[in-house]
Design a protein around this motif. Structure first.
Motif, PDB file in Angstrom:
ATOM      1  N   ARG A 167     -30.432  26.572 -31.501  1.00 42.22           N
ATOM      2  CA  ARG A 167     -29.056  27.051 -31.700  1.00 42.22           C
ATOM      3  C   ARG A 167     -28.148  26.575 -30.587  1.00 42.22           C
ATOM      4  O   ARG A 167     -27.012  26.132 -30.820  1.00 42.22           O
ATOM      5  N   ARG A 168     -28.629  26.644 -29.367  1.00 38.28           N
ATOM      6  CA  ARG A 168     -27.810  26.243 -28.228  1.00 38.28           C
ATOM      7  C   ARG A 168     -27.557  24.741 -28.198  1.00 38.28           C
ATOM      8  O   ARG A 168     -26.728  24.272 -27.425  1.00 38.28           O
ATOM      9  N   ASN A 169     -28.236  24.013 -29.063  1.00 43.10           N
ATOM     10  CA  ASN A 169     -27.983  22.583 -29.170  1.00 43.10           C
ATOM     11  C   ASN A 169     -26.681  22.305 -29.912  1.00 43.10           C
ATOM     12  O   ASN A 169     -25.976  21.348 -29.589  1.00 43.10           O
ATOM     13  N   PHE A 170     -26.354  23.115 -30.944  1.00 40.49           N
ATOM     14  CA  PHE A 170     -25.161  22.813 -31.734  1.00 40.49           C
ATOM     15  C   PHE A 170     -23.982  23.742 -31.467  1.00 40.49           C
ATOM     16  O   PHE A 170     -22.901  23.558 -32.026  1.00 40.49           O
ATOM     17  N   VAL A 171     -24.154  24.766 -30.635  1.00 35.33           N
ATOM     18  CA  VAL A 171     -23.022  25.568 -30.175  1.00 35.33           C
ATOM     19  C   VAL A 171     -23.135  25.733 -28.659  1.00 35.33           C
ATOM     20  O   VAL A 171     -24.225  25.981 -28.136  1.00 35.33           O
ATOM     21  N   VAL A 172     -22.024  25.581 -27.981  1.00 35.10           N
ATOM     22  CA  VAL A 172     -21.992  25.730 -26.529  1.00 35.10           C
ATOM     23  C   VAL A 172     -21.353  27.075 -26.217  1.00 35.10           C
ATOM     24  O   VAL A 172     -20.257  27.385 -26.688  1.00 35.10           O
ATOM     25  N   GLN A 173     -22.066  27.857 -25.426  1.00 33.67           N
ATOM     26  CA  GLN A 173     -21.622  29.215 -25.140  1.00 33.67           C
ATOM     27  C   GLN A 173     -20.693  29.236 -23.939  1.00 33.67           C
ATOM     28  O   GLN A 173     -20.997  28.688 -22.883  1.00 33.67           O
ATOM     29  N   GLY A 174     -19.527  29.877 -24.121  1.00 34.72           N
ATOM     30  CA  GLY A 174     -18.553  30.008 -23.043  1.00 34.72           C
ATOM     31  C   GLY A 174     -18.419  31.443 -22.585  1.00 34.72           C
ATOM     32  O   GLY A 174     -19.240  32.303 -22.910  1.00 34.72           O
ATOM     33  N   TYR A 175     -17.348  31.707 -21.859  1.00 33.51           N
ATOM     34  CA  TYR A 175     -17.099  33.040 -21.324  1.00 33.51           C
ATOM     35  C   TYR A 175     -15.973  33.705 -22.102  1.00 33.51           C
ATOM     36  O   TYR A 175     -15.090  33.048 -22.656  1.00 33.51           O
ATOM     37  N   HIS A 176     -16.007  35.045 -22.111  1.00 26.62           N
ATOM     38  CA  HIS A 176     -14.913  35.784 -22.714  1.00 26.62           C
ATOM     39  C   HIS A 176     -13.638  35.616 -21.879  1.00 26.62           C
ATOM     40  O   HIS A 176     -13.684  35.292 -20.691  1.00 26.62           O
ATOM     41  N   ARG A 177     -12.505  35.870 -22.515  1.00 28.81           N
ATOM     42  CA  ARG A 177     -11.220  35.599 -21.875  1.00 28.81           C
ATOM     43  C   ARG A 177     -11.017  36.416 -20.604  1.00 28.81           C
ATOM     44  O   ARG A 177     -10.478  35.914 -19.607  1.00 28.81           O
ATOM     45  N   ASP A 178     -11.453  37.674 -20.589  1.00 39.33           N
ATOM     46  CA  ASP A 178     -11.212  38.503 -19.403  1.00 39.33           C
ATOM     47  C   ASP A 178     -11.959  37.956 -18.192  1.00 39.33           C
ATOM     48  O   ASP A 178     -11.479  38.046 -17.056  1.00 39.33           O
ATOM     49  N   ILE A 179     -13.121  37.365 -18.422  1.00 34.66           N
ATOM     50  CA  ILE A 179     -13.880  36.778 -17.306  1.00 34.66           C
ATOM     51  C   ILE A 179     -13.197  35.499 -16.816  1.00 34.66           C
ATOM     52  O   ILE A 179     -13.060  35.270 -15.620  1.00 34.66           O
TER      53      ILE A 179
ATOM     54  N   LEU B  39     -18.311  30.835 -28.838  1.00 36.71           N
ATOM     55  CA  LEU B  39     -19.092  29.618 -29.001  1.00 36.71           C
ATOM     56  C   LEU B  39     -18.208  28.453 -29.427  1.00 36.71           C
ATOM     57  O   LEU B  39     -17.227  28.627 -30.163  1.00 36.71           O
ATOM     58  N   GLU B  40     -18.579  27.277 -28.994  1.00 38.87           N
ATOM     59  CA  GLU B  40     -17.895  26.046 -29.375  1.00 38.87           C
ATOM     60  C   GLU B  40     -18.844  25.191 -30.203  1.00 38.87           C
ATOM     61  O   GLU B  40     -19.935  24.831 -29.753  1.00 38.87           O
ATOM     62  N   LEU B  41     -18.440  24.871 -31.410  1.00 37.53           N
ATOM     63  CA  LEU B  41     -19.254  24.069 -32.306  1.00 37.53           C
ATOM     64  C   LEU B  41     -19.187  22.603 -31.887  1.00 37.53           C
ATOM     65  O   LEU B  41     -18.103  22.031 -31.746  1.00 37.53           O
ATOM     66  N   VAL B  42     -20.359  21.970 -31.694  1.00 39.78           N
ATOM     67  CA  VAL B  42     -20.387  20.595 -31.198  1.00 39.78           C
ATOM     68  C   VAL B  42     -21.209  19.667 -32.095  1.00 39.78           C
ATOM     69  O   VAL B  42     -21.486  18.533 -31.714  1.00 39.78           O
TER      70      VAL B  42
END
Length: 527
Positions: free
Chosen positions: A448-460, A313-316
């Motif tokens: 929750r999805r408003n203040f953290v942006v969900q990304g992908y794991h490194r292997d993906i 997650l990326e905190l925004v």
């Protein structure tokens, strides 16, 4: 001479017969004799010590006087101790937004009618401006119902070297008997100081820096080089200076970061302070990740608040705005989002089995164990509780005894059973709430999805045929909004507000590559 004497005596003899003159002469002679005696005695007294009797009287008087003063002071002190009581402790009691504030009447809009996107997505959240959120940070801790003194069990000579101590069933049952003073298992049982010769070991210099954090902590972890470092955005200058941003990594991840030229001798990457953990207690990276996630109050013993976010997650949003919105405004000490789709533990367990999240037999054993303890499927009878299943990738909490107890007991369940913490959340919550009037805030997953942006794991990410577009995220539909705003009583405050709109969708790859990414994410076995 003789003649003179003869002349004096007749004069005396002449006047002596007179009574008045005789009396006057007699008084004069007596006065002269008295003055002579007094003068001589005074001179002798100055040359010698005062009389013993006078000296003893003076010393005895002084001693009696001082003794009397001491006695009076001691009596007054005793009276003060018995009559003057220490002031009662001060607790944060919440507040209400002033009438007319936009956040007071804010309601969620209906989700966009887009049939092509059926999954969860972020929704607007009404935050206060950063400066006002910072100003509303409580000066006092919240009240801790049920337990006010919490200590942790230390088993240096235990025959079982487990990190969590593996309490017996009797000890486990006793830990749910909430009372004012408690001592419970809470990880780190092999050492007195968490992080020092306990398993999950941290360098002393890092431990010292962690112990110096006395305000807000934002923490995350990457084990097995499974994720990439994501920098927080939209962070105020005040938060950059006062919030402790700590990223826990294992030795493998540290080597990967150094080889990728992201990490240098300062052990910092952007806002993140990189903390390398040695002697991880578990072979499973998922279990190791639960240590900082649930036991931040032990790693940061002097911090007041913490915000845990998974590494994907990326905190925004600024941490102070998040704390104000989900803790202080609600007057709670623990906040976590609900799962966007599932709200029943038994349904969640079946979903974990279907996605091969963990060994099916272990999941079945855990669910059956909870059934025998009285766990039932979710129903309307549990209202105002709206869900038994959290989306545990973000945890917002205040470090007070009752929330620390909840975190300890939740960790003990993860340590004893499976690392799927969504399954054990409800049983711990319900047991504590049955003994106290403690409540927590389970807010909407779209918030929750408003203040953290969900990304992908490194292997993906490494298997993308081309670099992913900047800010590529998984953005999906929220559930229907369920407003549960409960105003708290307190003094009025002057404030304004701002509504943060969710980030717009970034176009992602379609077709074959898109399907392969979804498939790989399911079988990755990490949450």
């Amino acid at each position: 001479m003789f003649k003179e004497k003869e002349g004096l005596f007749p004069v005396i003899h002449k006047f002596a017969p007179r009574k008045k003159v005789g009396m006057l002469l007699l008084c004069a002679v007596s006065l002269a004799v008295f003055l002579w005696v007094v003068f001589v005695d005074k001179g002798e007294a100055q040359e010698s010590n005062p009389p013993i009797g006078n000296r003893l009287f003076r010393e005895a008087g002084q001693k009696d006087n001082s003794t009397t003063i001491e006695s009076v002071e001691r009596t007054n002190a005793g009276q003060s101790a018995s009559t003057v009581k220490p002031p009662p402790p001060v607790y944060f009691k919440g507040y209400t937004l002033p009438h007319g504030n936009p956040c007071e009447s804010f309601t969620l809009p209906p989700p966009p009618a887009d049939k092509k996107r059926t999954g969860p997505r972020p929704c607007p959240v009404c935050y206060l401006p950063v400066e006002q959120a910072i100003a509303l940070m409580p000066d006092a801790p919240s009240f801790s119902p049920g337990v006010s003194n919490l200590t942790y069990i230390h088993e240096e000579n235990s025959e079982k070297p487990e990190f969590g101590g593996y309490p017996s069933l009797m000890q486990r049952n006793d830990s749910y008997d909430v009372r004012e003073s408690m001592s419970v298992h809470c990880g780190f049982v092999k050492g007195i100081r968490p992080g020092h010769q306990t398993g999950f070991d941290i360098d002393d210099s890092d431990l010292h820096e962690m112990e110096s954090c006395r305000g807000v902590v934002v923490a995350s972890a990457i084990f097995g080089a499974f994720d990439l470092i994501r920098q927080p955005k939209n962070i105020s200058e005040y938060a950059k200076k006062n919030v402790c941003f700590h990223m826990f990594v294992d030795e493998q991840t540290e080597v990967f970061l150094r080889n990728s030229s992201e990490l240098d001798g300062s052990m910092r990457i952007g806002l993140w302070k990189i903390v390398t953990v040695h002697n991880l207690p578990y072979d499973d990276p998922r279990r190791n990740g639960k240590v900082p996630k649930l036991l931040l109050h032990r790693l940061f013993p002097n911090a007041r608040y913490s915000l845990w976010i998974d590494a994907k997650l990326e905190l925004v949003v600024d941490p102070y705005q998040i704390l104000e919105r989900f803790l202080w405004r609600k007057n709670v000490s623990f906040a976590i989002s609900k799962h966007y789709r599932r709200f029943d533990v038994f349904v969640e367990a079946e979903a974990n089995k279907a996605a091969a999240k963990f060994d099916n037999a272990s999941i079945d054993f855990q669910v059956e164990f909870y059934k025998k303890e009285g766990l039932t499927p979710y129903s309307a009878a549990k209202l105002p509780i709206t869900s038994d299943v959290p989306e545990g990738c973000v945890v917002v909490r205040e470090h007070i005894p009752v929330s620390n107890l909840f975190a300890c007991l939740w960790f003990n369940e993860v340590d004893r059973f499976t690392p799927r913490d969504q399954i054990s959340f409800a049983i711990v919550r319900d047991k504590i709430m049955s003994k106290t009037n403690w409540t927590l805030n389970m807010f909407l997953d779209c918030e929750r999805r408003n203040f953290v942006v969900q990304g992908y794991h490194r292997d993906i990410l490494e298997h993308w045929s081309s670099p992913p577009p900047p800010g590529a995220t998984e953005i999906v539909h929220p559930p229907p909004p369920v407003p549960d705003e409960t105003p708290q009583t307190s003094s009025n405050i002057t404030t304004s507000s701002s509504v943060t709109e969710p980030l717009k969708k970034v176009p992602s790859k379609r077709g074959r590559d898109r399907k392969s990414k979804r498939h790989r994410k399911v079988i990755g076995n990490f949450a």
